[in-house]
Design a protein around this motif. Sequence first.
Motif, mmCIF file in Angstrom:
data_model
loop_
_atom_site.group_PDB
_atom_site.id
_atom_site.type_symbol
_atom_site.label_atom_id
_atom_site.label_comp_id
_atom_site.label_asym_id
_atom_site.label_seq_id
_atom_site.Cartn_x
_atom_site.Cartn_y
_atom_site.Cartn_z
ATOM 1 N N ILE B 7 100.659 -0.902 45.659
ATOM 2 C CA ILE B 7 101.192 -2.259 45.641
ATOM 3 C C ILE B 7 100.229 -3.069 44.790
ATOM 4 N N THR B 8 100.725 -3.593 43.689
ATOM 5 C CA THR B 8 99.798 -4.243 42.755
ATOM 6 C C THR B 8 100.519 -5.291 41.932
ATOM 7 N N ILE B 38 104.513 -0.637 43.227
ATOM 8 C CA ILE B 38 105.394 -1.699 43.709
ATOM 9 C C ILE B 38 104.788 -2.978 43.169
ATOM 10 N N LYS B 40 103.823 -6.610 42.942
ATOM 11 C CA LYS B 40 103.630 -7.665 43.933
ATOM 12 C C LYS B 40 103.251 -8.971 43.262
ATOM 13 N N LEU B 78 107.727 -6.640 45.517
ATOM 14 C CA LEU B 78 107.312 -7.145 46.840
ATOM 15 C C LEU B 78 106.892 -8.590 46.703
ATOM 16 N N GLN B 98 106.793 -9.122 52.576
ATOM 17 C CA GLN B 98 105.473 -9.043 53.173
ATOM 18 C C GLN B 98 105.250 -10.206 54.135
ATOM 19 N N ASN B 121 106.237 -5.152 54.962
ATOM 20 C CA ASN B 121 104.804 -4.863 54.950
ATOM 21 C C ASN B 121 104.099 -5.941 55.755
ATOM 22 N N CYS B 151 99.423 -3.012 57.227
ATOM 23 C CA CYS B 151 98.422 -3.166 56.164
ATOM 24 C C CYS B 151 97.153 -3.826 56.690
ATOM 25 N N ASP B 182 94.508 -2.826 51.938
ATOM 26 C CA ASP B 182 94.457 -3.894 50.939
ATOM 27 C C ASP B 182 93.003 -4.063 50.506
ATOM 28 N N ALA B 218 99.560 3.925 51.273
ATOM 29 C CA ALA B 218 99.634 3.040 50.111
ATOM 30 C C ALA B 218 98.354 2.239 50.009
ATOM 31 N N PHE B 220 96.848 -1.456 48.295
ATOM 32 C CA PHE B 220 97.216 -2.786 47.820
ATOM 33 C C PHE B 220 96.018 -3.304 47.027
#
Lengths: 264, 264, 264, 264
Positions: B7-8, B38, B40, B78, B98, B121, B151, B182, B218, B220
Amino acid sequence: TAPFALITGPCQLESREHARMMAERIAEACAATGTRFIFKASYDKANRSSISTERGIGMDKGLQILADIRAEFGCPVLTDVHAADQCAAAAEAVDVIQIPAFLCRQTDLLLAAGATGAAINIKKGQFLAPWDMGNVAAKVASTGNERILLCDRGTSFGYNTLVSDFRGLPVMAATGYPVVFDATHSVQQPGGQGTTSGGQREFAPVLARAACAVGVNALFIETHEDPDNAPSDGPNMIPVDQMAALIGTLRAFDDLAKGGLGSN
Amino acid sequence: TAPFALITGPCQLESREHARMMAERIAEACAATGTRFIFKASYDKANRSSISTERGIGMDKGLQILADIRAEFGCPVLTDVHAADQCAAAAEAVDVIQIPAFLCRQTDLLLAAGATGAAINIKKGQFLAPWDMGNVAAKVASTGNERILLCDRGTSFGYNTLVSDFRGLPVMAATGYPVVFDATHSVQQPGGQGTTSGGQREFAPVLARAACAVGVNALFIETHEDPDNAPSDGPNMIPVDQMAALIGTLRAFDDLAKGGLGSN
Amino acid sequence: TAPFALITGPCQLESREHARMMAERIAEACAATGTRFIFKASYDKANRSSISTERGIGMDKGLQILADIRAEFGCPVLTDVHAADQCAAAAEAVDVIQIPAFLCRQTDLLLAAGATGAAINIKKGQFLAPWDMGNVAAKVASTGNERILLCDRGTSFGYNTLVSDFRGLPVMAATGYPVVFDATHSVQQPGGQGTTSGGQREFAPVLARAACAVGVNALFIETHEDPDNAPSDGPNMIPVDQMAALIGTLRAFDDLAKGGLGSN
Amino acid sequence: TAPFALITGPCQLESREHARMMAERIAEACAATGTRFIFKASYDKANRSSISTERGIGMDKGLQILADIRAEFGCPVLTDVHAADQCAAAAEAVDVIQIPAFLCRQTDLLLAAGATGAAINIKKGQFLAPWDMGNVAAKVASTGNERILLCDRGTSFGYNTLVSDFRGLPVMAATGYPVVFDATHSVQQPGGQGTTSGGQREFAPVLARAACAVGVNALFIETHEDPDNAPSDGPNMIPVDQMAALIGTLRAFDDLAKGGLGSN
């Protein structure tokens, strides 16, 4: 300086009858010392530990009960809001809108609350340093509403535990806004009982005495006629039949702190 | 077990052009390792330290950009929501909704998010123990939506500091839901710079490596082409030109952890 | 960079036979990976939770056993000291003198240990920030002895709990001294069982993997053939029959971290 | 219950003249309220942050000065010990032997101190929960010496910071031993200034007031005629010319807490 005001009431509104009974018993408990009280109750427990616990009576019904309590008992009333769109309606019924600790950084909620012109009691987030509350208050103040109270209800200390750092009270007071100490939520043990939060009721008077000696403008103490069977926060509420004695003790410390001795 | 998803993206949406440029550079950074990402970005920074900082591009415009990114780059997208009434619209534009850490106990928000059917999330509150996330997930699951990710973005540790407790990852994984680490918010220093939060960017890759070795579904990691001049979270974002190398390193640890060696 | 060295052994010396048996099993566990180990055991548990628990075998007898283990197995040996006047004798028997975490600020102990010329493994106090270990190391270095190791065994996090902050490893490494991660004491729950400390053995391998991914010069992992019946630290020691597999896993992460991939 | 006793004096013995001057000024500060004081000073700062700071005057010379202060001023005297073999000599010169917080779990030191028959003031380790002090006291009590005091000087709270948890005072009092609150070390910022510890002197009176309201048997407050130039602990010591007023304030809170009002 004036004696402390007392924000008190049951954690949640259970029924009109229950609220009236509590207001009456609180008024009695405050009478001997002439302590001003602000009746507090929630119409919605919006952030409970678990989905399976009671939410509350609802906003419309709850605000009506609070407005009626105000009319009948002549006391200011306070409730907490959970979304920006609840603020206007709340402000019609109550004197003080409370911002929950978890929500103390939500800009829209702070702005909406401030815009009502009601007094705003902002609980310091458990994740926030006391010196960071100046920025929080400034969000409300940006609406032109300076009727702000800053309330300490404990700071995260490891898991499932809060600690009350009494240096935070003078730090928050340096903003110029009145400072409140919440004695019953400060002894919560968040998440400490599986699907509900635990609490250490026996330490609430201890911390309240400490707060009075340090110096506060108001105390926040939730109370119930039967805490062990209350729908929320039972483990940390004070039995209402102990409130008169507790208020008497706290007023003595408050008087002492405000009688010129508190200068050191 | 599949390699980690990433997630970035930039902390906030700055403009359509900026988002497209970032998505392109992220896609390039992920290409060598075939890492699924994904995208973000936030359309609104709703809980910033101070009222005087940038809020963001707004929901309508922001969601449109995210939908366009998804269409153009073929990646899931996201974004975070801040009120229950934003969930339905968000779910039309994004794949993953999120829940911000401060809001992880807000029942209405969790229910509204869950009801959309989107993947959710949920960031663990800085004030919450990892074992308390089961109750949080259950709120979403009560809507029938089991597409939940949990997360970790750090836990309050004294004032203005977070700590990453890596025991929390297996504790949260015991819920059965995928777990995300994260790395960039975990090195935030909340409130540590007066009116904005500080950060320790140099430790984000360190903690991300640790998370991969422990085992996550995952990661982040926020990124920006010029973090020092980003409108928010600059002190903890990773420069995008360092992302390819970082992803390569992390994938090596991830592969190792998932190649049967992680059984001890 | 060399692969990690492993400081390992039973928490306390129980008997000559027990120490030999443990050393033999540890040597076997390390053989497949060619992992260098330093045999660790205490002759005295000088700071136990309660007066009613076992202290240990005594200094004279204990040092003799350690010297014999060194001679028989050809491995370096380590023990901890508790008073300045124990250092000289300890240095005759062991290769590494360990400073207990609670004692890491005791200047006389650090100076006496340093003056022996032995390698000194200093545990970071649970009450100390990693950046404060530079001053601690400087006390030893003031004796002209630069054979210093800095060891993280967790930091106080609320009551009866420790947390491992993996940012601390690179912070301590910036001193230039080798860094050790103590995986089994980091999962202690100090005082968590009435008159003894509790522990979460299951998380020791998790944190050890994280430490290898972050990068360490040595690991510290206590082990026992029957931890549940060990005289001390049972709740956090690793069963010796699991050590070979654990070492294998950790070496894989260590190799990866040191193979050029750890540059991000 | 008796009014609080006051443990007070300069952090370290600087010279005979300095100690006599301080004792004289303290006696004057206590006179108006008839407050009993125990003169405290250290002959050795054995655990300073850095090797480059002052250690102190030495044991022989220091103990002689303390014995002379006792003879001249008729007050009990207290000093801290750092090794078991110092206890017997210390007990000949002083009335109260103090166990430093870092050393509160060192069994040999506790036993040696207890065996002298002197009163033993045990500082709670910054890493210890208040309920764990029962086991600590039991080590001293195992010598047959029940003249034990338990002293709170703050608990680790993140890095370089302590917090005073006032629930700890009644928790420690439940052991049956008298409880002391150390107001000046509780506002230390350990390691907070590079090679020395910082402090927040302004909060010491705040916390002392809170402790009196909660209820304590003794207060510990270090003082100096010129704290900013004192050889140690300057940032948290109270200027001696402010002590009379502070003692007056604290006695008022103490009297109130002990006058029957403290029952809630």
